[in-house]
Motif scaffolding. Structure first.
Motif, PDB file in Angstrom:
ATOM      1  N   ASP A  12       0.790  -1.232   0.000  1.00  0.00           N
ATOM      2  CA  ASP A  12       0.000   0.000   0.000  1.00  0.00           C
ATOM      3  C   ASP A  12       0.820   1.280   0.000  1.00  0.00           C
ATOM      4  N   ALA A  13       2.049   1.229   0.497  1.00  0.00           N
ATOM      5  CA  ALA A  13       2.779   2.477   0.700  1.00  0.00           C
ATOM      6  C   ALA A  13       4.283   2.244   0.668  1.00  0.00           C
ATOM      7  N   PHE A  69       4.969   9.439   2.557  1.00  0.00           N
ATOM      8  CA  PHE A  69       4.735   8.128   1.975  1.00  0.00           C
ATOM      9  C   PHE A  69       4.200   8.311   0.559  1.00  0.00           C
ATOM     10  N   LEU A  71       1.696   6.507  -1.606  1.00  0.00           N
ATOM     11  CA  LEU A  71       0.652   5.495  -1.572  1.00  0.00           C
ATOM     12  C   LEU A  71       0.498   4.912  -2.968  1.00  0.00           C
ATOM     13  N   VAL A 172      -2.329   3.335   6.879  1.00  0.00           N
ATOM     14  CA  VAL A 172      -1.074   3.832   7.449  1.00  0.00           C
ATOM     15  C   VAL A 172      -1.326   4.510   8.788  1.00  0.00           C
TER      16      VAL A 172
END
Length: 206
Positions: A12-13, A69, A71, A172
């Motif tokens: 995801d990140a 981050f 994503l 997150v």
């Protein structure tokens, strides 16, 4: 420096951690981070360069004051930035309003009470914005702690992509822990913020 911990799905990140492995240029760091990510997560080869360019861009913006981050949506078709800041102070009502609102908003914000595992109950606002003729969306979060405030901003992203990347950002934040952060009882303040949504053209009510 305080300790901040994250627990999220690897696919995801991608954390922007330039400088942790010795001196590297943003381009060198991005190439390594992309290679490590695509070795662990299946991404169409034609999108590898796009992911790497996005990582390099974020690496040039990295500062000690924020955690960044990238994503990554399914198959890397959607990319978005998540910026997280931890302030060593409790935001005043005016500071909260300034963080959650933007003068470029073209619609009233969509408010939401949120609850996380470690940060407690917080408030989130989704904004539709327009700058230089371009429409985009952002989502902002505030979490209230004793002597601390945690804020996060998702985006800017095209409005139609918000629904794709919001769950990634939520993941997150839900797994985030900050050493020394003790959530304050915030239900009353969150309720106030939810009710403070204003009509188009007004500023957020502090």
């Amino acid at each position: 420096m305080m300790d901040i911990f994250f627990d999220y799905e690897r696919a995801d990140a991608i954390p922007i951690s330039i400088g942790e492995n010795g001196p590297q240029s943003p381009a060198e760091w991005a190439a390594g981070a992309r290679s490590e990510y695509t070795a662990a997560v299946e991404v169409p080869e034609e999108l590898h360069a796009r992911v790497e360019r996005a990582l390099e861009t974020l690496a040039t913006r990295a500062t000690p004051d924020a955690r960044l981050f990238l994503l990554v949506g399914p198959d890397a078709a959607a990319l978005a930035t998540l910026t997280i800041v931890v302030a060593q102070s409790e935001f005043s009502r005016q500071e909260q309003a300034e963080f959650l609102w933007s003068p470029t908003a073209i619609l009233p914000p969509a408010p939401l009470r949120v609850e996380t595992e470690h940060l407690g109950v917080g408030f989130s606002a989704t904004l539709a914005q327009r700058e230089n003729g371009e429409d985009f969306g952002t989502r902002r979060w505030l979490f209230f702690g004793s002597g601390m405030t945690i804020g996060a901003v998702l985006g800017p992203v095209p409005p139609y992509l918000l629904a794709v990347v919001e769950p990634l950002a939520e993941g997150v934040l839900n797994g985030m822990r900050v050493d020394g952060f003790t959530p304050l009882p915030s239900e009353e303040r969150v309720a106030e913020l939810v009710s403070a949504v204003v009509k188009k053209g007004d500023e957020w009510q502090a």
